[in-house]
Structures are given as C-alpha cells and as structure tokens.
Design an enzyme around this catalytic site. Structure first.
Site, PDB file in Angstrom:
ATOM      1  N   SER A 125       1.069  -1.445   0.109  1.00 29.93           N
ATOM      2  CA  SER A 125       0.274  -0.375  -0.115  1.00 29.93           C
ATOM      3  C   SER A 125       1.125   0.805   0.231  1.00 29.93           C
ATOM      4  O   SER A 125       2.130   1.151   0.619  1.00 29.93           O
ATOM      5  CB  SER A 125      -0.784   0.096   1.455  1.00 29.93           C
ATOM      6  OG  SER A 125      -1.067   0.795   1.468  1.00 29.93           O
ATOM      7  N   TYR A 150      -1.998  -1.755  11.310  1.00 32.65           N
ATOM      8  CA  TYR A 150      -2.162  -2.192   9.406  1.00 32.65           C
ATOM      9  C   TYR A 150      -1.592  -1.508   8.875  1.00 32.65           C
ATOM     10  O   TYR A 150      -0.916  -2.356   7.869  1.00 32.65           O
ATOM     11  CB  TYR A 150      -3.703  -1.729   8.956  1.00 32.65           C
ATOM     12  CG  TYR A 150      -3.710  -1.920   7.219  1.00 32.65           C
ATOM     13  CD1 TYR A 150      -3.819  -2.838   6.444  1.00 32.65           C
ATOM     14  CD2 TYR A 150      -3.809  -0.743   6.368  1.00 32.65           C
ATOM     15  CE1 TYR A 150      -3.921  -3.560   5.452  1.00 32.65           C
ATOM     16  CE2 TYR A 150      -3.738  -0.687   5.176  1.00 32.65           C
ATOM     17  CZ  TYR A 150      -3.645  -1.437   4.295  1.00 32.65           C
ATOM     18  OH  TYR A 150      -4.070  -1.795   3.288  1.00 32.65           O
ATOM     19  N   LYS A 154       2.247  -3.972   6.361  1.00 33.61           N
ATOM     20  CA  LYS A 154       2.677  -3.617   5.129  1.00 33.61           C
ATOM     21  C   LYS A 154       3.846  -3.461   4.660  1.00 33.61           C
ATOM     22  O   LYS A 154       4.716  -4.323   3.928  1.00 33.61           O
ATOM     23  CB  LYS A 154       1.539  -2.503   4.396  1.00 33.61           C
ATOM     24  CG  LYS A 154       0.128  -2.991   4.153  1.00 33.61           C
ATOM     25  CD  LYS A 154       0.042  -4.135   3.113  1.00 33.61           C
ATOM     26  CE  LYS A 154      -1.176  -4.844   3.685  1.00 33.61           C
ATOM     27  NZ  LYS A 154      -1.801  -5.755   2.587  1.00 33.61           N
TER      28      LYS A 154
HETATM   29  C1  UD1 Z   1      -7.211   4.171   3.489  1.00 37.29           C
HETATM   30  C2  UD1 Z   1      -6.113   3.797   4.175  1.00 37.29           C
HETATM   31  C3  UD1 Z   1      -4.651   3.233   4.016  1.00 37.29           C
HETATM   32  C4  UD1 Z   1      -5.577   1.774   3.410  1.00 37.29           C
HETATM   33  C5  UD1 Z   1      -7.271   2.428   2.192  1.00 37.29           C
HETATM   34  C6  UD1 Z   1      -7.558   1.138   1.722  1.00 37.29           C
HETATM   35  C7  UD1 Z   1      -5.870   5.294   6.062  1.00 37.29           C
HETATM   36  C8  UD1 Z   1      -5.742   6.651   6.748  1.00 37.29           C
HETATM   37  N1  UD1 Z   1      -5.619   4.435   4.769  1.00 37.29           N
HETATM   38  O1  UD1 Z   1      -6.941   4.760   2.315  1.00 37.29           O
HETATM   39  O2  UD1 Z   1      -3.678   2.545   4.208  1.00 37.29           O
HETATM   40  O3  UD1 Z   1      -5.144   0.973   2.250  1.00 37.29           O
HETATM   41  O4  UD1 Z   1      -7.774   2.610   2.810  1.00 37.29           O
HETATM   42  O5  UD1 Z   1      -8.513   1.090   0.523  1.00 37.29           O
HETATM   43  O6  UD1 Z   1      -7.318   4.807   6.734  1.00 37.29           O
HETATM   44  N2  UD1 Z   1     -13.501  10.030   3.413  1.00 37.29           N
HETATM   45  C9  UD1 Z   1     -14.242  11.137   3.456  1.00 37.29           C
HETATM   46  N3  UD1 Z   1     -15.224  10.944   3.627  1.00 37.29           N
HETATM   47  C10 UD1 Z   1     -16.067   9.413   4.600  1.00 37.29           C
HETATM   48  C11 UD1 Z   1     -14.916   8.796   3.855  1.00 37.29           C
HETATM   49  C12 UD1 Z   1     -13.579   8.990   3.233  1.00 37.29           C
HETATM   50  O7  UD1 Z   1     -14.482  12.980   3.321  1.00 37.29           O
HETATM   51  O8  UD1 Z   1     -17.036   8.618   4.579  1.00 37.29           O
HETATM   52  C13 UD1 Z   1     -11.853  10.576   2.521  1.00 37.29           C
HETATM   53  C14 UD1 Z   1     -11.163  10.512   3.027  1.00 37.29           C
HETATM   54  O9  UD1 Z   1     -10.331  11.305   4.798  1.00 37.29           O
HETATM   55  C15 UD1 Z   1      -9.482  10.643   2.779  1.00 37.29           C
HETATM   56  C16 UD1 Z   1     -10.680  10.387   1.085  1.00 37.29           C
HETATM   57  O10 UD1 Z   1     -11.913  10.210   0.866  1.00 37.29           O
HETATM   58  O11 UD1 Z   1      -9.321  12.063   2.432  1.00 37.29           O
HETATM   59  C17 UD1 Z   1     -10.202   8.712   0.878  1.00 37.29           C
HETATM   60  O12 UD1 Z   1     -10.426   7.859   2.077  1.00 37.29           O
HETATM   61  P1  UD1 Z   1     -10.215   6.341   1.791  1.00 37.29           P
HETATM   62  O13 UD1 Z   1     -11.209   5.836   0.926  1.00 37.29           O
HETATM   63  O14 UD1 Z   1     -10.643   5.820   3.247  1.00 37.29           O
HETATM   64  O15 UD1 Z   1      -8.898   6.094   1.997  1.00 37.29           O
HETATM   65  P2  UD1 Z   1      -7.715   6.535   2.794  1.00 37.29           P
HETATM   66  O16 UD1 Z   1      -7.580   6.967   3.792  1.00 37.29           O
HETATM   67  O17 UD1 Z   1      -6.996   7.008   1.465  1.00 37.29           O
END
Ligand code: UD1
Length: 338
Positions: A125, A150, A154
C-alpha cells in the site's frame, strides 16, 4: 500454462485479478477463508470468464492446512491478497492483524522456500510512504513509520519478503496500491463492504442509494486547492492488470532485482470534493454531503508518480475516473436489486 495461487481471490481486488488472470490464460487456484468475502463471487467469476477456478476454503493462519494444500497442489506462483485491511479496526485489534497478515505471509513463504516455488506478488500500500515530502510519490520516496498496525503489517510484510528474497533467492514484487475503486464492467463483481463503509467511494454510492443519509467529508482545511484531501483513485481492473504485468515480468525473468516494488496508481490526484462533483456528473445523482472535522490519521495528499511502473511493468491505466465512478454506481444499484 502456469498455475497461479491467488490468496484472498474472492475479495475485491483478488476477484478482479482472478478474472484477468483467467482471461490471459493462467490456471488459477483460489484460497480464501470467506472472512470478508462471499462464496457467490466464485460463481460470478465463472460467469464472466467461462471457467470455474479451483477453490479451497483455507485459513492461512493454520500452518498444517497450508502445508497440506501445497502437498496436494503444484503451484508456479503466488499472488497474495489475503489480509485484514481496516485501518481503524487494526488499532483496536493489533494482535489479530499481526497474526493474520504476518503469520499467513510467513507460512506461504516457508512453503515456497521448501518446495522451490518462485514468483511472489504482494499486496502492499502507498500507506508505507505516509505523508510524502514530495508529490507525486516516486518509488524512491522514503517510507515513514506506520501510523496503524494495518500499515505496519504492509511495511513488515515487505521487509519479510525482502529478507527472504535475499536469503533464499525468491523473486518477488510488492505492488504499492493507491486507492482502488470501481467494479468490473459486467457488474458481476465489485466491492462488498461489511457494515458501514470506511472508504470514500462505497460511502458515496451508499449515500446516493439512500442507505446512508449523508456523506461526511472529513476536513476542508487541508493545504490543497479546495481544502479537501487528495488521493489517487485507480480503477480496480487497471489495478488487477498490474498484477498480471508483474507476474509476467517475473516469469520472463525481466526483474532487475530479486525484490522489487512499484507504485500502482493513475498519477492523477483528486480531492474529495472533486470526487463528489465527478460522481454527481458521471452518474446524474445528487449527493447529500456535509463538511465535518478531519479524520484522525488522514494525510493531506498522496498520488503516484507512475513513470517507473509504466516502464518496468509495461503497464498503464486505461480507465477514466468517470468510468470508475460509474461502474461503482452500477454495482451499488445491482446490490439493491439482487
Ligand atoms: C485508507 C487507508 C489506507 C488503505 C486504504 C484501503 C487510512 C488513513 N488509510 O486510505 O491505508 O490502504 O484505505 O482502501 O485509513 N473520506 C471522507 N469521508 C468518508 C470517507 C473518506 O471524506 O466517509 C475521505 C478521507 O478523509 C480521504 C479520502 O476520502 O481523504 C479517501 O479515504 P479512504 O477511501 O478511506 O482511503 P484512504 O484514507 O486514502
């Protein structure tokens, strides 16, 4: 044709990779413990490809079961997806994460060493980079201390593989995924989140479908053009094809080192607000959302420099963000009706 073991082959990325492997002509054997997947996925893979992969329900934490599997099957290479992947849960249950993600990896590598099986592809990742100092992120960016168990699995996983490659001559590639999204164009396989989705895209599609009331956007005070966090969202089929390319590189002995790692993303960063807007225009849906506080542990921005992966793997992404979001939406709608 080579016989490839895909662990976690009924999961989100695993199932899409099995489809691409079979379409390329590989023989596939799946191991999955069904802890975060459904057996119906096997039928759906069969419908898409016209071929039923060999399937074994095995818990890779049970060493004697892993040994028994290899006693009975000839395997030419392994793509290892099987792992727990919820960041928040890993903070609550670190030992379960270490036991599953690290234990199963060690058992697989031991069997590979003992039986002279080469070719190992590992699901890593971009979380290993943490908040990188420079964007886009190249493979030369330093790794940062993990912020969750997690993420640590990795990083430790990569180190275990690196050491095994050095000591035992195994050839392996770690693929550092950015944010995989979307679903197969057949709409027969896709992401099946358990409970309330933690990831952005399933939360968006469930909100549009009326299952969730409102999307919470975690923070609009980041140092980005619109204040929301930036990620590199890659269509899962493009990501699946990166695995085929990596496997072929090892089979063709084109790898430059025993252990290599590549960034697998699109090279393009999108903010959360851009994702919301693109989803709305690509699917003709209105999304109910509000801005809330930042989510703990989130970074400001991460997107890949794909130059090295494009060149070395002879691979590139082919699908657009619009296509990815449309496919995620079609998949969501299919869940309501089936
Ligand atoms: C997350 C994990 C990452 C993992 C990946 C798997 C964290 C910090 N990182 O990545 O290690 O490999 O998932 O897919 O958790 N967001 C919102 N509202 C929501 C959900 C997400 O605003 O309800 C935003 C988050 O703040 C982020 C972006 O959307 O900026 C992407 O979020 P997400 O899909 O959870 O992925 P990551 O956090 O990048």
């Amino acid at each position: 044709m080579k016989r490839i073991l895909v662990t976690g082959g009924l999961g989100f990325i695993g199932s899409h990779t099995v489809v691409e492997l079979q379409n390329t002509g590989f023989n596939v054997v799946i191991i999955d413990d069904l802890s975060n997947s459904k057996i119906e996925v096997l039928d759906n893979i069969t419908e898409i490809t016209g071929k039923r992969p060999d399937f074994h329900q095995i818990d890779l934490r049970i060493k004697k079961d892993v040994q028994a599997f290899f006693d009975n099957h000839h395997i030419d290479g392994i793509i290892h997806f099987a792992a727990f992947k919820a960041v928040g849960e890993s903070v609550q249950k670190p030992l379960e994460y270490y036991e599953n993600n690290i234990g199963s990896l060690v058992y697989l590598l031991q069997e590979m060493r003992n039986r002279n099986i080469d070719h190992f592809i590992f699901s890593s990742s971009c979380t290993v980079y943490g908040q990188a100092d420079e964007l886009p992120i190249t493979e030369n960016a330093p790794t940062k201390p993990a912020t969750s168990p997690y993420g640590n699995t990795k990083q430790i996983g990569e180190e275990i593989i690196r050491g095994t490659c050095k000591a035992n001559g195994l050839n392996a590639i770690a693929l550092r995924y950015f944010n995989p999204i979307g679903a197969h164009e057949s709409v027969k396989i896709g992401e099946l989140p358990l409970g309330v989705p933690q990831n952005l895209i399933p939360y968006i599609t469930q909100t549009a479908a009326g299952i969730r009331e409102q999307l919470s956007i975690f923070g609009d005070d980041y140092d980005t053009p619109d204040g929301t966090a930036i990620r590199d969202y890659i269509h899962v089929v493009d990501l699946a094809n990166a695995h085929i390319a990596a496997l072929q590189r090892l089979i063709d002995k084109k790898n430059l080192n025993n252990f290599e790692y590549f960034n697998v993303g699109t090279g393009k960063g999108s903010s959360v607000l851009e994702i919301v807007k693109t989803f709305e225009s690509a699917t003709n849906q209105k999304l109910n959302y509000k801005i809330v506080d930042r989510r703990e542990g989130d970074i400001t921005a991460a997107y890949a420099d794909t130059t090295i992966a494009n060149k070395e793997l002879n691979w590139k992404t082919e699908k657009t963000l619009e296509e990815a979001l449309q496919s995620a939406w079609l998949w969501q709608k299919k869940q309501q009706t089936s």
